[in-house]
Scaffold this active site. Structure first.
Site, short mmCIF file in Angstrom:
data_model
loop_
_atom_site.label_atom_id
_atom_site.label_comp_id
_atom_site.label_asym_id
_atom_site.label_seq_id
_atom_site.Cartn_x
_atom_site.Cartn_y
_atom_site.Cartn_z
N CYS A 119 0.80 -1.22 0.00
CA CYS A 119 0.00 0.00 0.00
C CYS A 119 0.84 1.27 0.00
O CYS A 119 0.32 2.36 -0.28
CB CYS A 119 -0.94 0.00 1.20
SG CYS A 119 -2.08 -1.40 1.22
N HIS A 262 -3.52 7.22 1.94
CA HIS A 262 -3.90 5.89 1.47
C HIS A 262 -5.30 5.57 1.98
O HIS A 262 -5.61 5.73 3.16
CB HIS A 262 -2.88 4.86 1.98
CG HIS A 262 -3.32 3.44 1.83
ND1 HIS A 262 -3.77 2.92 0.63
CD2 HIS A 262 -3.40 2.42 2.73
CE1 HIS A 262 -4.09 1.65 0.80
NE2 HIS A 262 -3.88 1.33 2.07
N ASN A 292 -10.10 -0.58 -0.29
CA ASN A 292 -8.64 -0.47 -0.28
C ASN A 292 -8.09 -1.15 -1.52
O ASN A 292 -8.14 -2.37 -1.65
CB ASN A 292 -8.10 -1.14 0.99
CG ASN A 292 -6.59 -1.06 1.11
OD1 ASN A 292 -5.88 -0.74 0.16
ND2 ASN A 292 -6.08 -1.38 2.28
#
Length: 339
Positions: A119, A262, A292
């Site tokens: 990520c 993020h 996500n």
């Protein structure tokens, strides 16, 4: 490869692009697979739906579309690119998917390689690209963040399957010779001692080879995550690294135009914004629609904000990526847009 620049100064963000799968799966639909509900998911994550690659789509296709849109915004031809960095933890080919992206785009003058930092990958790749540009080694670089986490999710585990989706986002960056520099600063961190709280480990099965020798079978287990530990990590480390970066550059939080984090959990976004007293209207979020998407979350959100007109040339943005590794980082940058 073009001749090196005579200067070591400046990088500019010239264009952005993104692409998501056509199929959106709502929380209610997911509840047909596992014991969950829209209220349960929304209250804990802020997610309402996620996109999942269909049988007629691929990560390579999404990456290519995002890249093409970024190039189109900048007004660049693919053969003007010197380097392609593909930030992904879910490549189509474990030997690397960036060269296939290079071929798909017709970027005949570009070197291409994958960068894996989960990520945090997109932010790490942007910082890597900046070093090539500032050194004078290259003039134009394409950075793509793309992941197909649906490949590696245990869709029967309601603690994790509700979180993830597929997407690709891209930016194109250019070296500046006039002293202008969009990237004010950055900080990158890793802590492998805590890596087991979020991992996608190899399978441990072994089979006989010859004699008393054996070999490990290829493949990976589904994503394994300790949600509570990941949450605690994020709400502790992300504000800390952003605070340090802003202090290093003498930037007050209230002078930021946007906070771009993020997109992992809305509660994390809210907690970080709270720490800096950043109003909700300055916190960029599309988490509800996509979940996500790992390395894709930041560039997809950036592209949507640019194309909607929310982000304007000259706007100052504080960004942070965080996740598996464990890895995390922060960047302070401005948006220039097409020349």
């Amino acid at each position: 490869m073009v001749e090196p620049l005579s200067t070591t100064r400046g990088v500019l963000f010239r264009g952005s692009g993104s692409a998501t799968p056509s199929r959106s799966i709502s929380n209610a639909e997911l509840g047909q697979r596992v014991q969950t509900s829209d209220e349960w998911i929304r209250s804990r994550t802020g997610i309402a739906a996620r996109r999942v690659v269909n049988s007629d789509e691929s990560l390579a296709e999404l990456s290519g579309l995002a890249a093409e849109r970024a190039l189109e915004m900048a007004g660049w031809s693919a053969d003007s690119i010197d380097l392609i960095l593909l930030a992904t933890s879910t490549p189509d080919d474990l030997f690397g998917s960036a060269p296939r992206l290079q071929a798909r785009l017709g970027a005949t003058n570009a070197a291409a390689f994958d960068l894996t930092a989960a990520c945090s990958g997109f932010l790490f790749a942007v910082v890597t690209a900046a070093q090539y540009l500032r050194s004078g080694a290259m003039r134009r670089i394409l950075v793509v963040g793309a992941d197909q986490l649906s490949r590696w999710v245990n869709w029967d585990d309601r603690r994790s399957c509700v979180l993830f989706g597929d997407a690709a986002g891209a930016v194109v960056m250019e070296a500046s010779e006039n002293g202008q520099d969009d990237l004010d600063g950055f900080l990158l961190r890793s802590d492998g001692s805590r890596g087991e709280v979020l991992q996608l480990p190899q399978v441990s099965q072994r089979k006989p080879l010859v004699g008393d020798a054996s070999h490990q079978c290829g493949g990976f287990d589904p994503i394994q995550m300790n949600g509570q530990e990941v949450y605690k990590f994020a709400v502790r480390e992300v504000p800390a690294i952003l605070e340090k970066l802003l202090a290093q550059h003498g930037v007050a939080a209230d002078s930021l135009d946007w906070l771009l984090l993020h997109q992992a959990n809305q509660r994390i976004l809210d907690a970080v914004a709270d720490r800096f007293s950043v109003p909700t209207k300055k916190v960029l979020s599309n988490l509800a629609h996509y979940g996500n998407t790992s390395a894709a979350t930041i560039p997809v959100m950036l592209d949507e904000a640019v194309r909607s007109g929310s982000i304007q040339p000259g706007h100052r943005i504080a960004s942070s990526g965080f996740g598996a590794g464990l890895s995390w980082g922060a960047a302070l940058f401005r948006w220039s847009g097409p020349a």
